[in-house]
Motif scaffolding. Structure first.
Motif, short mmCIF file in Angstrom:
data_model
loop_
_atom_site.label_atom_id
_atom_site.label_comp_id
_atom_site.label_asym_id
_atom_site.label_seq_id
_atom_site.Cartn_x
_atom_site.Cartn_y
_atom_site.Cartn_z
N VAL A 119 0.87 -1.17 0.00
CA VAL A 119 0.00 0.00 0.00
C VAL A 119 0.91 1.22 0.00
CG1 VAL A 119 -1.97 -1.09 1.11
CG2 VAL A 119 -0.18 -0.04 2.52
N HIS A 120 0.41 2.34 -0.58
CA HIS A 120 1.24 3.53 -0.74
C HIS A 120 0.63 4.72 -0.02
CE1 HIS A 120 4.10 2.11 -3.88
NE2 HIS A 120 3.13 1.23 -4.10
N SER A 121 1.51 5.55 0.52
CA SER A 121 1.08 6.80 1.12
C SER A 121 0.69 7.79 0.03
CB SER A 121 2.21 7.40 1.94
OG SER A 121 3.23 7.93 1.08
N GLU A 122 0.17 8.93 0.45
CA GLU A 122 0.02 10.04 -0.47
C GLU A 122 1.42 10.50 -0.92
OE1 GLU A 122 -2.77 11.37 -1.67
OE2 GLU A 122 -3.94 9.87 -0.56
N PRO A 123 1.56 10.98 -2.16
CA PRO A 123 2.88 11.43 -2.62
C PRO A 123 3.40 12.60 -1.78
CG PRO A 123 1.34 11.23 -4.46
CD PRO A 123 0.53 11.11 -3.20
N PHE A 124 4.72 12.62 -1.53
CA PHE A 124 5.32 13.75 -0.83
C PHE A 124 6.33 14.49 -1.69
CE2 PHE A 124 7.83 10.04 0.35
CZ PHE A 124 9.14 10.48 0.25
N MET A 125 6.63 14.00 -2.90
CA MET A 125 7.44 14.71 -3.87
C MET A 125 7.26 14.05 -5.23
SD MET A 125 11.34 13.48 -2.84
CE MET A 125 12.04 14.81 -3.79
N MET A 126 7.91 14.60 -6.25
CA MET A 126 7.77 14.08 -7.61
C MET A 126 9.16 13.78 -8.17
SD MET A 126 4.47 14.18 -7.92
CE MET A 126 4.14 13.91 -9.67
N SER A 127 9.20 12.89 -9.16
CA SER A 127 10.43 12.58 -9.87
C SER A 127 10.20 12.77 -11.37
CB SER A 127 10.86 11.13 -9.60
OG SER A 127 11.88 10.72 -10.51
N THR A 128 11.05 13.54 -12.01
CA THR A 128 10.97 13.76 -13.45
C THR A 128 12.14 13.07 -14.13
OG1 THR A 128 9.87 15.89 -13.16
CG2 THR A 128 10.90 15.48 -15.29
N GLU A 129 11.85 12.09 -14.96
CA GLU A 129 12.89 11.40 -15.72
C GLU A 129 13.23 12.20 -16.97
OE1 GLU A 129 14.52 8.65 -14.93
OE2 GLU A 129 13.34 7.93 -13.22
N MET A 130 14.50 12.13 -17.38
CA MET A 130 14.93 12.82 -18.58
C MET A 130 15.98 11.98 -19.30
SD MET A 130 17.37 15.75 -16.87
CE MET A 130 15.94 16.57 -16.23
N VAL A 131 16.21 12.31 -20.55
CA VAL A 131 17.28 11.68 -21.32
C VAL A 131 18.39 12.69 -21.50
CG1 VAL A 131 17.94 10.56 -23.48
CG2 VAL A 131 15.65 10.17 -22.53
N LEU A 132 19.58 12.35 -20.99
CA LEU A 132 20.76 13.19 -21.16
C LEU A 132 21.60 12.68 -22.32
CD1 LEU A 132 22.15 13.83 -17.55
CD2 LEU A 132 20.49 15.17 -18.85
N MET A 133 22.18 13.61 -23.06
CA MET A 133 23.11 13.30 -24.14
C MET A 133 24.30 14.25 -24.00
SD MET A 133 20.47 12.73 -27.34
CE MET A 133 21.65 11.79 -28.32
N PRO A 134 25.42 13.93 -24.66
CA PRO A 134 26.53 14.89 -24.65
C PRO A 134 26.10 16.24 -25.21
CG PRO A 134 27.23 12.76 -25.50
CD PRO A 134 25.75 12.69 -25.39
N ALA A 135 26.75 17.30 -24.76
CA ALA A 135 26.33 18.64 -25.13
C ALA A 135 26.29 18.84 -26.64
CB ALA A 135 27.26 19.66 -24.48
#
Length: 275
Positions: A119-135
Motif C-alpha cells: 500500500v502507498h502513502s500520499e505522494p510527498f514529492m515528484m520525480s521527473t525522468e529525462m534523457v541526457l546526451m553529450p552537449a
C-alpha cells in the motif's frame, strides 16, 4: 523514539562481494514484518540508493530527503526505524516475503509487481525522468522513435515509461544497464553510450559531485508525466496508512518538506530549458 541503522551495504562493498555472500550479509539487515501478527515496533526500511533522495552516509547511516521524512513519520507513529540498502530485484523479493515492511522512497508506477502486497502513502514529492546526451549531440527528440538505434544507459531492474521499455524490447533502442548513475555518466563521457535516462535531482547531484557543469550535457527529452514519490508499506501495515498520510500532511503544512528539498535538492537540473 529509537532510530537505528543496520548494515548499510555500499556500492563498493557490493562490487567485491560474491552474490551469495552479499545475500547472506544483507539478510542480517532485515527481520520479518510479522504479516498477520502483532503490530511491529520497528519499521524495517530498505531501498536501493537514489541520491540525493536516499543514500549511505560516510558513517554508515542513511541520509537524504527520504530517510529524514521516514524518521519523522516513525516518530509520529511511535515506532523505531532501521535502514538498509539492497539492489531493487532483491529488495522486491524480500519485500514480498515480508522481510522488509517499508520502502521509503518509491513510485507506485515502478512497483506494479508488488501491488498485491503493498500500500502507498500520499505522494510527498515528484520525480521527473529525462534523457541526457553529450552537449554536442545533434537532432530533435520529441518521442522515443527519435532515439532509434542509439545505445541508452539505464539502471538494471528499473522500468521506463513513455514507450522506452517497449522500444528496448523490440530492439528499436539498445538498453545498456549499469548499477549506478555515476557509472552511466562515466560511460556517457567516454562515448560508450549515446544517451542515458536519469531522474532530474539525481543527475544534478552526481554531476555536481563529479565537477561537471550543466553545459557538459544536453537534456534531449523530458518524460511526459512526473512520477509521484510515496512511502510504500507492506500490506500487513495497512492500518498505519492513515497516520502516515497525516504525518506527511503535517510536514507539508509546517514547512518541513520544503526545508528538506532546499537542503538536499537545490541542484535540480535547470537544463530542462535546454531541450
Amino acid at each position: 523514539m529509537i532510530v537505528r541503522t543496520t548494515y548499510l551495504i555500499r556500492p563498493a562493498m557490493r562490487a567485491v562481494c560474491a552474490m551469495a555472500a552479499c545475500a547472506a550479509v544483507l539478510a542480517l539487515a532485515v527481520r520479518p514484518a510479522l504479516a498477520g501478527g502483532p503490530s511491529p515496533q520497528t519499521l524495517v526500511a530498505v531501498s536501493d540508493e537514489w541520491a540525493p533522495r536516499i543514500m549511505a552516509g560516510p558513517d554508515g547511516s542513511a541520509e537524504g530527503i527520504c530517510p529524514m521524512v521516514l524518521r519523522q513519520v516513525a516518530e509520529d507513529l511511535g515506532l523505531g526505524v532501521e535502514f538498509g540498502f539492497m539492489p531493487k530485484p532483491r529488495r522486491q523479493m524480500a519485500f514480498r516475503r515480508g522481510e522488509i515492511n517499508v520502502v521509503p522512497c518509491v513510485s507506485p508506477l515502478w512497483e506494479e509487481t508488488l501491488s498485491d502486497v503493498a500500500v502507498h502513502s500520499e505522494p510527498f514529492m515528484m520525480s521527473t525522468e529525462m534523457v541526457l546526451m553529450p552537449a554536442g549531440a545533434k537532432g530533435v527528440f520529441r518521442s522515443v522513435r527519435d532515439f532509434a538505434g542509439l545505445r541508452v544507459g539505464t539502471i538494471g531492474g528499473y522500468v521506463y515509461h513513455d514507450g522506452f521499455d517497449e522500444a528496448f524490447e523490440t530492439g528499436l533502442l539498445r538498453r545498456e544497464d549499469a548499477y549506478t548513475v555515476p557509472q552511466n555518466l562515466q560511460k556517457l563521457r567516454a562515448g560508450r553510450i549515446d544517451a542515458m535516462i536519469v531522474d532530474d535531482y539525481e543527475a544534478a547531484y552526481w554531476m555536481h559531485e563529479a565537477g561537471w557543469s550543466e553545459g557538459d550535457v544536453r537534456v534531449a527529452y523530458v518524460f511526459a508525466d512526473p512520477a509521484p514519490i510515496t512511502v510504500m508499506l507492506h500490506a500487513s501495515l495497512r492500518e498505519f496508512l492513515p497516520k502516515v498520510n497525516a504525518s506527511l500532511a503535517r510536514m507539508r503544512s509546517n514547512g518541513t518538506l520544503r526545508a528538506l528539498f532546499a537542503e538536499y535538492g537545490p541542484r535540480k537540473l535547470a537544463a530542462h530549458l535546454t531541450r
